[in-house]
Design a protein around this motif. Structure first.
Motif, PDB file in Angstrom:
ATOM      1  N   PHE A  82       0.843  -1.192   0.000  1.00 45.65           N
ATOM      2  CA  PHE A  82       0.000   0.000   0.000  1.00 45.65           C
ATOM      3  C   PHE A  82       0.879   1.242   0.000  1.00 45.65           C
ATOM      4  N   SER A  83       0.471   2.257  -0.729  1.00 47.14           N
ATOM      5  CA  SER A  83       1.113   3.567  -0.627  1.00 47.14           C
ATOM      6  C   SER A  83       0.011   4.620  -0.634  1.00 47.14           C
ATOM      7  N   TYR A  84       0.039   5.488   0.352  1.00 43.28           N
ATOM      8  CA  TYR A  84      -0.934   6.570   0.409  1.00 43.28           C
ATOM      9  C   TYR A  84      -0.439   7.812  -0.312  1.00 43.28           C
ATOM     10  N   GLU A  85       0.800   7.790  -0.794  1.00 46.17           N
ATOM     11  CA  GLU A  85       1.367   8.969  -1.455  1.00 46.17           C
ATOM     12  C   GLU A  85       1.545   8.806  -2.958  1.00 46.17           C
ATOM     13  N   MET A  86       1.577   7.567  -3.441  1.00 45.74           N
ATOM     14  CA  MET A  86       1.841   7.338  -4.867  1.00 45.74           C
ATOM     15  C   MET A  86       0.814   6.377  -5.433  1.00 45.74           C
ATOM     16  N   ASN A  87       0.502   6.581  -6.715  1.00 46.18           N
ATOM     17  CA  ASN A  87      -0.384   5.629  -7.378  1.00 46.18           C
ATOM     18  C   ASN A  87       0.439   4.465  -7.916  1.00 46.18           C
ATOM     19  N   HIS A  88      -0.242   3.451  -8.448  1.00 47.58           N
ATOM     20  CA  HIS A  88       0.456   2.236  -8.867  1.00 47.58           C
ATOM     21  C   HIS A  88       1.419   2.463 -10.031  1.00 47.58           C
ATOM     22  N   VAL A  89       1.141   3.434 -10.904  1.00 49.82           N
ATOM     23  CA  VAL A  89       2.062   3.712 -12.019  1.00 49.82           C
ATOM     24  C   VAL A  89       3.371   4.304 -11.481  1.00 49.82           C
ATOM     25  N   GLN A  90       3.260   5.205 -10.519  1.00 50.48           N
ATOM     26  CA  GLN A  90       4.465   5.789  -9.930  1.00 50.48           C
ATOM     27  C   GLN A  90       5.285   4.721  -9.200  1.00 50.48           C
ATOM     28  N   ILE A  91       4.599   3.822  -8.521  1.00 47.69           N
ATOM     29  CA  ILE A  91       5.300   2.729  -7.841  1.00 47.69           C
ATOM     30  C   ILE A  91       5.977   1.831  -8.875  1.00 47.69           C
ATOM     31  N   GLY A  92       5.271   1.568  -9.974  1.00 45.69           N
ATOM     32  CA  GLY A  92       5.856   0.781 -11.058  1.00 45.69           C
ATOM     33  C   GLY A  92       7.099   1.446 -11.630  1.00 45.69           C
ATOM     34  N   GLU A  93       7.088   2.776 -11.721  1.00 46.90           N
ATOM     35  CA  GLU A  93       8.271   3.493 -12.215  1.00 46.90           C
ATOM     36  C   GLU A  93       9.465   3.283 -11.290  1.00 46.90           C
ATOM     37  N   ILE A  94       9.212   3.284  -9.976  1.00 42.79           N
ATOM     38  CA  ILE A  94      10.305   3.059  -9.029  1.00 42.79           C
ATOM     39  C   ILE A  94      10.887   1.663  -9.230  1.00 42.79           C
ATOM     40  N   LEU A  95      10.004   0.663  -9.315  1.00 43.83           N
ATOM     41  CA  LEU A  95      10.474  -0.711  -9.530  1.00 43.83           C
ATOM     42  C   LEU A  95      11.236  -0.831 -10.847  1.00 43.83           C
ATOM     43  N   LEU A  96      10.673  -0.250 -11.894  1.00 39.89           N
ATOM     44  CA  LEU A  96      11.303  -0.342 -13.215  1.00 39.89           C
ATOM     45  C   LEU A  96      12.641   0.381 -13.243  1.00 39.89           C
ATOM     46  N   SER A  97      12.717   1.519 -12.585  1.00 35.00           N
ATOM     47  CA  SER A  97      13.975   2.263 -12.509  1.00 35.00           C
ATOM     48  C   SER A  97      15.044   1.414 -11.833  1.00 35.00           C
ATOM     49  N   LYS A  98      14.672   0.807 -10.722  1.00 35.95           N
ATOM     50  CA  LYS A  98      15.632  -0.008  -9.975  1.00 35.95           C
ATOM     51  C   LYS A  98      16.076  -1.225 -10.795  1.00 35.95           C
ATOM     52  N   ARG A  99      15.130  -1.915 -11.403  1.00 31.29           N
ATOM     53  CA  ARG A  99      15.438  -3.141 -12.138  1.00 31.29           C
ATOM     54  C   ARG A  99      16.143  -2.899 -13.471  1.00 31.29           C
ATOM     55  N   SER A 100      15.971  -1.704 -14.044  1.00 32.46           N
ATOM     56  CA  SER A 100      16.581  -1.427 -15.346  1.00 32.46           C
ATOM     57  C   SER A 100      17.847  -0.584 -15.234  1.00 32.46           C
ATOM     58  N   GLY A 101      18.063   0.026 -14.064  1.00 26.51           N
ATOM     59  CA  GLY A 101      19.228   0.871 -13.868  1.00 26.51           C
ATOM     60  C   GLY A 101      19.095   2.252 -14.504  1.00 26.51           C
ATOM     61  N   ILE A 102      17.868   2.653 -14.802  1.00 29.04           N
ATOM     62  CA  ILE A 102      17.619   3.955 -15.429  1.00 29.04           C
ATOM     63  C   ILE A 102      17.060   4.916 -14.385  1.00 29.04           C
TER      64      ILE A 102
END
Length: 167
Positions: free
Chosen positions: A114-134
């Motif tokens: 759960f995140s009360y500050e970010m929507n699921h797309v923003q959370i996905g961006e964090i995961l994708l950034s970490k996993r892709s190194g971008i």
């Protein structure tokens, strides 16, 4: 928690938070309303015996966080507990929580995030950034090269397999 729609009033927000609290409670307790003392005593003894065995094997008693010093301090995330990460905006709470979630998911432990500050797309961006190194800002603003786009697709393949549910 993300509010979509016209400017909400405090009553609407309070009602939504109460609904989410009920949903969280049901998720974590499974509707369990308690036990009699004989049942409780047996359950607690069983749990303690399991914890002793784990301790003797050098394991933490809960789900590991991915941070060994933190695991030694809190014993990992304990079953049936609700863990809340709090702090000022922009201090990295969601990223830290996602590190915990990814670590558990990589051990085949299902995660509800759960995140009360970010929507699921923003959370996905964090995961994708970490996993892709971008860099996340590059992702957010669409400033990626074709080469980076390939890294994004590889990172997305890794994320797809994680047993994480966003709510």
């Amino acid at each position: 928690f993300a509010w979509v729609g016209p400017n909400p009033n405090l009553d609407e927000i309070s009602e939504e938070i109460a609904r989410l609290e009920d949903e969280i409670n049901e998720t974590f307790t499974g509707g369990d309303t308690g036990a009699d003392m004989k049942q409780l005593t047996r359950e607690v003894l069983k749990v303690q015996e399991d914890k002793i065995l784990k301790h003797r094997r050098g394991e933490v008693t809960g789900v590991r966080t991915g941070f060994s010093k933190l695991d030694r301090k809190i014993g990992g995330f304990q079953p049936g507990t609700f863990t809340l990460i709090a702090g000022r905006p922009g201090s990295g709470k969601t990223s830290l929580g996602l590190n915990f979630a990814e670590f558990a998911a990589n051990m085949n432990i299902p995660v509800l995030f759960f995140s009360y500050e970010m929507n699921h797309v923003q959370i996905g961006e964090i995961l994708l950034s970490k996993r892709s190194g971008i860099d996340r800002v590059s992702l957010r603003d669409g400033l990626t090269t074709d080469k980076e786009l390939n890294h994004l697709h590889k990172g997305a393949g890794k994320i797809e397999r994680l047993n994480i549910k966003l709510s």
